[in-house]
Scaffold this active site. Structure first.
Site, PDB file in Angstrom:
ATOM      1  N   HIS A  46       1.229  -1.593   0.124  1.00 23.31           N
ATOM      2  CA  HIS A  46       0.498  -0.282   0.187  1.00 23.31           C
ATOM      3  C   HIS A  46       0.808   1.297   0.013  1.00 23.31           C
ATOM      4  O   HIS A  46       1.407   1.826   1.043  1.00 23.31           O
ATOM      5  CB  HIS A  46      -0.633  -0.158   0.762  1.00 23.31           C
ATOM      6  CG  HIS A  46      -2.099   1.041   0.985  1.00 23.31           C
ATOM      7  ND1 HIS A  46      -1.847   1.864   2.245  1.00 23.31           N
ATOM      8  CD2 HIS A  46      -2.776   1.288   0.692  1.00 23.31           C
ATOM      9  CE1 HIS A  46      -2.804   2.948   2.309  1.00 23.31           C
ATOM     10  NE2 HIS A  46      -2.571   2.536   0.506  1.00 23.31           N
ATOM     11  N   HIS A  88      -0.913  10.869  -2.393  1.00 22.43           N
ATOM     12  CA  HIS A  88      -2.157  10.057  -2.191  1.00 22.43           C
ATOM     13  C   HIS A  88      -2.496  11.871  -1.384  1.00 22.43           C
ATOM     14  O   HIS A  88      -3.974  11.262  -2.186  1.00 22.43           O
ATOM     15  CB  HIS A  88      -1.788   9.418  -0.955  1.00 22.43           C
ATOM     16  CG  HIS A  88      -3.057   8.960   0.114  1.00 22.43           C
ATOM     17  ND1 HIS A  88      -3.793  10.123   0.805  1.00 22.43           N
ATOM     18  CD2 HIS A  88      -4.380   8.036  -0.053  1.00 22.43           C
ATOM     19  CE1 HIS A  88      -4.964   9.446   1.204  1.00 22.43           C
ATOM     20  NE2 HIS A  88      -4.813   8.362   0.516  1.00 22.43           N
TER      21      HIS A  88
END
Length: 286
Positions: A46, A88
């Protein structure tokens, strides 16, 4: 869909594990099984191996490769001057020494930021990578799970991502090394039209805990993966997703206990900050 198999290098001894997850709630013990009893599981790092290195940096992606992840997961956004960058948040505040919205900064401005020292002094000087840099460095080395982050903010981002993949010959039929996903399902529909030969996934949050079979069938008309928060994953959900013809990669496992619970639920892959947690398949003691 045929699942990928993670091959482990060594057998694991039989080890008992009792946690506060589903098995513990039912008063059961979960054990780690030997190599011979392991079942297939896709390991997705991730934002790279973000438990070990600053998320969405080349250092985190390289760490994911070193830890034998099957995929690295990356987040793609667009700068003020139309360049694709991997970060992100929709602002640079949390993961760099700068401030401001990604879409309000030029590539040159973003590239001047330090994206590593917030995590550790050892990573001082890490920069925000471009999408093209990640493709160039990791093509053929590891699968790449591409999240289109807040695509509603960036007109034309689906086309730019598609163009970059096509330019590098990464859009061929049956290319199981690239998956594109997003919480914006209209964006995934658009991406699927642009890249019909690539697999796509829909990301879902807690509000989809009661997703219906009809909704899953609709998703399956353009997506190959239903990737929910792990908080809503149940045996029934996994079964319904499989019945719809999709695979399920829940996010985000951050502990061994969480990974074990997802193994026990028979998901197809685990999106995790710690690739080392995805080692073997636990089974319930009889």
């Amino acid at each position: 869909m045929k699942r990928m198999v993670t091959i482990l290098a060594a057998s694991l001894a039989m080890t008992s594990f009792t946690g506060s997850g589903l098995a513990a709630e039912q008063g059961e013990t979960v054990k780690m099984v030997s190599k011979q009893e392991q079942q297939e599981m896709v390991n997705i790092a991730h934002r790279g191996a973000s438990g070990h290195a600053p998320e969405n940096t080349m250092g985190a992606f390289q760490k994911g490769v070193e830890m034998k992840a099957d995929y690295i997961e990356i987040d793609v956004q667009m700068t003020k001057d139309g360049e694709l960058v991997v970060i992100h948040d929709t602002t640079v505040d949390r993961t760099t020494n700068g401030t401001g919205k990604v879409g309000d900064l030029t590539l040159k401005e973003i590239r001047q930021l330090d994206a590593g020292s917030w995590f550790s002094e050892a990573f001082t000087g890490e920069s925000v990578p471009t999408f093209e840099e990640v493709l160039a460095e990791f093509q053929g080395k590891v699968g790449i799970l591409v999240e289109l982050k807040a695509p509603e903010l960036y007109t034309g981002v689906e086309e730019k991502v598609a163009d970059a993949l096509i330019e590098k010959n990464m859009s061929a039929p049956n290319n199981n090394k690239i998956i594109i996903q997003s919480f914006n399902h209209e964006s995934i529909k658009k991406s699927k039209e642009l890249l019909p030969n690539l697999s796509h996934g829909v990301l879902t949050g807690g509000s989809w805990a009661n997703v219906t079979e009809e909704q899953l069938a609709q998703f399956a008309s353009y997506a190959d993966y239903f990737n929910p928060t792990m908080k809503i994953v149940t045996d029934e959900l996994v079964s319904n997703v499989h019945e719809a013809g999709m695979d399920i990669y829940p996010y985000t496992s951050r502990s061994q206990e969480q990974a074990l619970r997802l193994f026990d639920l028979n998901v197809d892959g685990i999106i995790t900050d710690y690739p080392e947690h995805v080692y073997s398949h636990p089974v319930k003691n009889s």
